[in-house]
Design an enzyme around this catalytic site. Sequence first.
Site, PDB file in Angstrom:
ATOM      1  CG  HIS A 112      53.693  39.552  15.185  1.00 59.52           C
ATOM      2  ND1 HIS A 112      52.679  40.395  14.790  1.00 59.52           N
ATOM      3  CD2 HIS A 112      54.434  39.305  14.074  1.00 59.52           C
ATOM      4  CE1 HIS A 112      52.798  40.635  13.495  1.00 59.52           C
ATOM      5  NE2 HIS A 112      53.847  39.987  13.044  1.00 59.52           N
ATOM      6  CE  LYS A 122      59.184  35.886   0.682  1.00 58.86           C
ATOM      7  NZ  LYS A 122      59.000  37.335   0.769  1.00 58.86           N
ATOM      8  CE1 TYR A 128      69.262  58.420  -9.967  1.00 59.71           C
ATOM      9  CE2 TYR A 128      68.229  58.582 -12.127  1.00 59.71           C
ATOM     10  CZ  TYR A 128      68.170  58.751 -10.762  1.00 59.71           C
ATOM     11  OH  TYR A 128      67.030  59.235 -10.182  1.00 59.71           O
ATOM     12  CB  ALA A 177      56.777  35.320  -3.106  1.00 57.28           C
TER      13      ALA A 177
END
Length: 459
Positions: free
Chosen positions: A449, A259, A71, A218
């Site tokens: 979408h 990515k 942890y 990214a």
Amino acid sequence: MKTIIEPFRIKTVEPIRMTTVEERRELISKANYNLFSLESQDVLIDLLTDSGTGAMSTNQWAALMKGDESYAGSPSYYRFENAIKDLMPFKHVIPTHQGRAAEHILTFVVSDGHGEGKIIPNNTHFDTTRANFEDAGFDARDLVIPEGLDTALEHPFKGNMDLERLEELLAAEADNIPMVEITITNNAGGGQPVSMANIRGTKAICTKYDKPLIIDSARFAENAYFIKLREEGYQHKSVKEIVREMFSHADGMTMSAKKDTFSNMGGWLALNNDEWAEKARTRLIMTEGFPTYGGLSGRDMECIATGLEEIISEDYLQYRIRSIQYINEGLDALGIPVMKPAGGHAIFIDAKKMLSHIPPLQYPGQSLAVALYIQGGIRTAEIGTFMFGRQPDGSEKPAQMELVRLAMPRRVYTQAQADYIIEVFAELRNDIANVAGLEITWEPASLRHFTARLKPLQE
Ligand SMILES: Cc1ncc(COP(=O)(O)O)c(C=O)c1O
């Protein structure tokens, strides 16, 4: 040697289930002509996104086994932190479960949830970045150079910030701007790179007005490789040196590790400012987890650390950029209207030009995406009126552009599969006048979408 080969061998494979045109006609009809509603096993080539879909290396899989799930104080965290600091020398590294969680925390740090009357400039906000800032009340302002909005125009750094407009905005509104952001590469603008001179210029304006510069990072390695290829003075520098220089101009970064670290999940926020970091960590404990794991398991952090060592390989980046260009050039040679030059992670088709017989409110981009699926089992994403057309007042208006994005997962598809994609376009091109527009039969209150249902206007 002219041919650039994939710089890897394939050790594990995932079979693709072959389907016929007739089967796909049936499947897309059952999915209500929405590609998000397809089961992925019914897709031959999945170009919906390059996010979290890359192939991990043997070293990444081996690193997973070393994950320490303590942890607090896990050695996997320190490996993750060291790998990040080796490339991006920020003082504080805060792990998050993905990029948008880092954005959410950063938004809170700069606004306490109240950005009303304030502005965040960016070259182009990615949609989750925009959503996080707007949700807190900010005006998320896009200031990409005008060349970045012209799909056919060749320019080496179409992701650049418009420095004149940034300076004007800061001169007029400095008190209402807590930070400036720049996105590398510019995803929402076609994966187009930002030059080092532009990052430096943005930082100089930030320094003049005493504002921190944050990089939305990214696809940082793809951006660095474009700098090496296209910007004077960088040809002899290593990608690692270029990456370190890019981040030396910033005060912090948000990262989606899905990515450019070849990982299926992960992200981080990195900062130099001690006060901001403390506030971010307090928020992190509430929303993500303890500061040495954030939203990640130890094995994810190990895998990201290894991915960071691999992504700066110039053999890999040469193959990556070339494989996108290869498809772009193949489509261009067929007369398909592609965005030029090719970006770093995707091929963009101008559906307004390719399906000029379909008006924007009959969704030419979505019609093309559906036709590509039926013709060749290729799944792509519409970025046009279907995605952006519905207005907050309930009316509908055409989007600025009608694009279809072919986002290439990293290290996943081969050159034969790239040739197949080009061939599918060649076949479809002959029949394009018969592709019908679509109408929406149901849509949710927002982000339609993802789940809306459609049907063709003529069967
Ligand atoms: C430029 C950019 N910023 C932020 C994000 C959000 O990252 P994530 O999907 O990991 O939440 C993405 C994801 O596509 C992106 O492309």
